[in-house]
Motif scaffolding. Structure first.
Motif, PDB file in Angstrom:
ATOM      1  N   ARG A 105      -3.071   9.091  -3.764  1.00 54.18           N
ATOM      2  CA  ARG A 105      -3.535   7.406  -4.268  1.00 54.18           C
ATOM      3  C   ARG A 105      -3.989   6.547  -3.316  1.00 54.18           C
ATOM      4  O   ARG A 105      -3.497   5.389  -3.253  1.00 54.18           O
ATOM      5  CB  ARG A 105      -2.177   7.131  -5.001  1.00 54.18           C
ATOM      6  CG  ARG A 105      -2.130   8.005  -6.400  1.00 54.18           C
ATOM      7  CD  ARG A 105      -0.738   7.343  -6.975  1.00 54.18           C
ATOM      8  NE  ARG A 105      -0.491   8.236  -8.056  1.00 54.18           N
ATOM      9  CZ  ARG A 105       0.753   8.262  -8.732  1.00 54.18           C
ATOM     10  NH1 ARG A 105       1.652   7.433  -7.995  1.00 54.18           N
ATOM     11  NH2 ARG A 105       1.165   9.079  -9.566  1.00 54.18           N
ATOM     12  N   VAL A 106      -4.908   6.989  -2.589  1.00 54.49           N
ATOM     13  CA  VAL A 106      -5.362   6.152  -1.436  1.00 54.49           C
ATOM     14  C   VAL A 106      -5.985   5.050  -2.052  1.00 54.49           C
ATOM     15  O   VAL A 106      -5.825   3.542  -1.472  1.00 54.49           O
ATOM     16  CB  VAL A 106      -6.213   6.976  -0.464  1.00 54.49           C
ATOM     17  CG1 VAL A 106      -6.658   5.976   0.820  1.00 54.49           C
ATOM     18  CG2 VAL A 106      -5.293   7.914   0.358  1.00 54.49           C
ATOM     19  N   ALA A 107      -6.825   5.157  -3.214  1.00 60.33           N
ATOM     20  CA  ALA A 107      -7.763   4.035  -3.693  1.00 60.33           C
ATOM     21  C   ALA A 107      -6.560   3.096  -4.389  1.00 60.33           C
ATOM     22  O   ALA A 107      -6.727   1.677  -4.086  1.00 60.33           O
ATOM     23  CB  ALA A 107      -8.500   4.534  -4.636  1.00 60.33           C
ATOM     24  N   ALA A 108      -5.545   3.389  -4.883  1.00 63.40           N
ATOM     25  CA  ALA A 108      -4.591   2.575  -5.542  1.00 63.40           C
ATOM     26  C   ALA A 108      -3.946   1.759  -4.221  1.00 63.40           C
ATOM     27  O   ALA A 108      -3.672   0.569  -4.468  1.00 63.40           O
ATOM     28  CB  ALA A 108      -3.670   3.425  -6.367  1.00 63.40           C
TER      29      ALA A 108
ATOM     30  N   ILE B 119      -3.101   3.591   6.033  1.00 60.27           N
ATOM     31  CA  ILE B 119      -4.213   2.555   5.842  1.00 60.27           C
ATOM     32  C   ILE B 119      -3.880   1.237   6.606  1.00 60.27           C
ATOM     33  O   ILE B 119      -2.729   0.913   7.021  1.00 60.27           O
ATOM     34  CB  ILE B 119      -3.837   1.982   4.319  1.00 60.27           C
ATOM     35  CG1 ILE B 119      -4.122   3.158   3.375  1.00 60.27           C
ATOM     36  CG2 ILE B 119      -4.466   0.612   4.367  1.00 60.27           C
ATOM     37  CD1 ILE B 119      -3.968   2.585   2.006  1.00 60.27           C
ATOM     38  N   ASN B 120      -5.049   0.935   7.325  1.00 58.39           N
ATOM     39  CA  ASN B 120      -4.925  -0.331   8.292  1.00 58.39           C
ATOM     40  C   ASN B 120      -5.428  -1.627   7.546  1.00 58.39           C
ATOM     41  O   ASN B 120      -6.084  -1.635   6.945  1.00 58.39           O
ATOM     42  CB  ASN B 120      -5.840  -0.293   9.513  1.00 58.39           C
ATOM     43  CG  ASN B 120      -5.472   1.045  10.414  1.00 58.39           C
ATOM     44  OD1 ASN B 120      -4.265   1.430  10.443  1.00 58.39           O
ATOM     45  ND2 ASN B 120      -6.507   1.726  10.676  1.00 58.39           N
ATOM     46  N   VAL B 121      -4.162  -2.548   7.737  1.00 52.67           N
ATOM     47  CA  VAL B 121      -4.566  -3.886   7.248  1.00 52.67           C
ATOM     48  C   VAL B 121      -4.761  -4.879   8.395  1.00 52.67           C
ATOM     49  O   VAL B 121      -3.849  -4.962   9.323  1.00 52.67           O
ATOM     50  CB  VAL B 121      -3.437  -4.260   6.272  1.00 52.67           C
ATOM     51  CG1 VAL B 121      -3.574  -5.753   5.630  1.00 52.67           C
ATOM     52  CG2 VAL B 121      -3.132  -3.287   5.035  1.00 52.67           C
ATOM     53  N   THR B 122      -5.727  -5.652   8.275  1.00 51.14           N
ATOM     54  CA  THR B 122      -6.158  -6.681   9.218  1.00 51.14           C
ATOM     55  C   THR B 122      -6.238  -8.018   8.767  1.00 51.14           C
ATOM     56  O   THR B 122      -6.795  -8.117   7.712  1.00 51.14           O
ATOM     57  CB  THR B 122      -7.355  -6.314  10.179  1.00 51.14           C
ATOM     58  OG1 THR B 122      -7.212  -5.207  10.609  1.00 51.14           O
ATOM     59  CG2 THR B 122      -7.543  -7.536  11.305  1.00 51.14           C
ATOM     60  N   VAL B 123      -5.394  -9.101   9.112  1.00 52.99           N
ATOM     61  CA  VAL B 123      -5.373 -10.593   8.536  1.00 52.99           C
ATOM     62  C   VAL B 123      -5.724 -11.400   9.288  1.00 52.99           C
ATOM     63  O   VAL B 123      -5.224 -11.390  10.535  1.00 52.99           O
ATOM     64  CB  VAL B 123      -3.935 -10.729   7.666  1.00 52.99           C
ATOM     65  CG1 VAL B 123      -3.917 -12.113   7.419  1.00 52.99           C
ATOM     66  CG2 VAL B 123      -3.493  -9.712   6.914  1.00 52.99           C
TER      67      VAL B 123
ATOM     68  N   ALA C 137       0.790  -1.354   0.156  1.00 51.51           N
ATOM     69  CA  ALA C 137       0.029   0.153   0.035  1.00 51.51           C
ATOM     70  C   ALA C 137       0.912   1.276  -0.101  1.00 51.51           C
ATOM     71  O   ALA C 137       0.444   2.238  -0.711  1.00 51.51           O
ATOM     72  CB  ALA C 137      -0.964   0.140   1.309  1.00 51.51           C
ATOM     73  N   SER C 138       1.892   1.207   0.904  1.00 46.37           N
ATOM     74  CA  SER C 138       2.802   2.334   0.687  1.00 46.37           C
ATOM     75  C   SER C 138       3.633   2.548  -0.704  1.00 46.37           C
ATOM     76  O   SER C 138       3.864   3.682  -0.998  1.00 46.37           O
ATOM     77  CB  SER C 138       3.709   2.311   1.956  1.00 46.37           C
ATOM     78  OG  SER C 138       4.707   1.440   1.541  1.00 46.37           O
ATOM     79  N   TYR C 139       4.162   1.672  -1.171  1.00 44.13           N
ATOM     80  CA  TYR C 139       4.677   1.668  -2.529  1.00 44.13           C
ATOM     81  C   TYR C 139       3.450   2.190  -3.512  1.00 44.13           C
ATOM     82  O   TYR C 139       3.922   2.790  -4.326  1.00 44.13           O
ATOM     83  CB  TYR C 139       5.330   0.325  -2.946  1.00 44.13           C
ATOM     84  CG  TYR C 139       6.384   0.166  -2.216  1.00 44.13           C
ATOM     85  CD1 TYR C 139       7.207   0.547  -1.403  1.00 44.13           C
ATOM     86  CD2 TYR C 139       6.615  -1.385  -2.070  1.00 44.13           C
ATOM     87  CE1 TYR C 139       8.282   0.460  -0.748  1.00 44.13           C
ATOM     88  CE2 TYR C 139       7.819  -1.708  -1.055  1.00 44.13           C
ATOM     89  CZ  TYR C 139       8.700  -0.734  -0.732  1.00 44.13           C
ATOM     90  OH  TYR C 139       9.659  -1.240   0.206  1.00 44.13           O
ATOM     91  N   ALA C 140       2.181   1.738  -3.475  1.00 43.14           N
ATOM     92  CA  ALA C 140       1.428   1.991  -4.469  1.00 43.14           C
ATOM     93  C   ALA C 140       1.066   3.558  -4.168  1.00 43.14           C
ATOM     94  O   ALA C 140       0.498   4.004  -5.285  1.00 43.14           O
ATOM     95  CB  ALA C 140       0.093   1.106  -4.373  1.00 43.14           C
ATOM     96  N   SER C 141       1.038   4.157  -3.234  1.00 44.51           N
ATOM     97  CA  SER C 141       0.638   5.504  -3.099  1.00 44.51           C
ATOM     98  C   SER C 141       1.715   6.305  -3.864  1.00 44.51           C
ATOM     99  O   SER C 141       1.280   7.352  -4.293  1.00 44.51           O
ATOM    100  CB  SER C 141       0.835   5.932  -1.506  1.00 44.51           C
ATOM    101  OG  SER C 141       2.169   5.984  -1.152  1.00 44.51           O
TER     102      SER C 141
END
Length: 162
Positions: free
Chosen positions: A96-99, A125-129, A85-89
């Motif tokens: 580019r939050v959606a990307a 962006i929070n990612v939960t797995v 997510a951080s690379y895609a921003s």
């Protein structure tokens, strides 16, 4: 078995076992000889109880290891999704939050684990797995949850913090 009375003189327990010696000593000391009571089966019971305890501990260790491995896998996938997510921003001024969220969801789908991606703010962006594992001994299913957060550096070109 009934007790038998033995008459002996100056006899100790070692001489009681020899009837010929006891007969020669006479009537000076009188005591009772009890038959030897054996503890047959007591060691077998101890070994059985100990064996069951060792099996229980081994089962807990194996099942706990499966749960720990599932947590490690979930943690790795959450970190990778946050990193994607951080690379895609990207480093430019456009948001580019959606990307970034789509990149994180892509990592989750490729890993085969369930999870969620949430945009907490324009730069976070929070990612939960969620990962699950089945214990090899008990057969119980363990579910673990790990999360990671990506801080998107929007509008920063020099590497400083916003």
């Amino acid at each position: 078995p009934p007790r038998r009375r033995v008459r002996a003189g100056r006899a100790n327990l070692a001489t009681v076992a020899r009837p010929a010696l006891v007969a020669r000593l006479g009537d000076r000391i009188q005591f009772t000889v009890r038959p030897i009571v054996r503890d047959r089966g007591s060691i077998t019971l101890w070994v059985a109880v100990t064996f069951v305890a060792i099996l229980a501990v081994a089962g807990l260790v194996a099942d706990g290891g499966a749960k720990i491995r599932a947590g490690e896998r979930a943690d790795i996938v959450a970190g990778e999704a946050a990193r994607a997510a951080s690379y895609a921003s990207g480093p430019d001024d456009t948001s580019r939050v959606a990307a970034a969220a789509a990149a994180a969801r892509g990592i989750l789908s490729r890993s085969g684990m369930a999870g969620s991606v949430a945009v907490a703010s324009p730069g976070r962006i929070n990612v939960t797995v969620h990962a699950s594992a089945t214990g090899p001994i008990s057969g119980l299913t363990y579910t673990v949850t790990r999360s990671a957060t990506a801080q998107l550096l929007l509008g920063v070109r020099s590497g400083g913090t916003p």
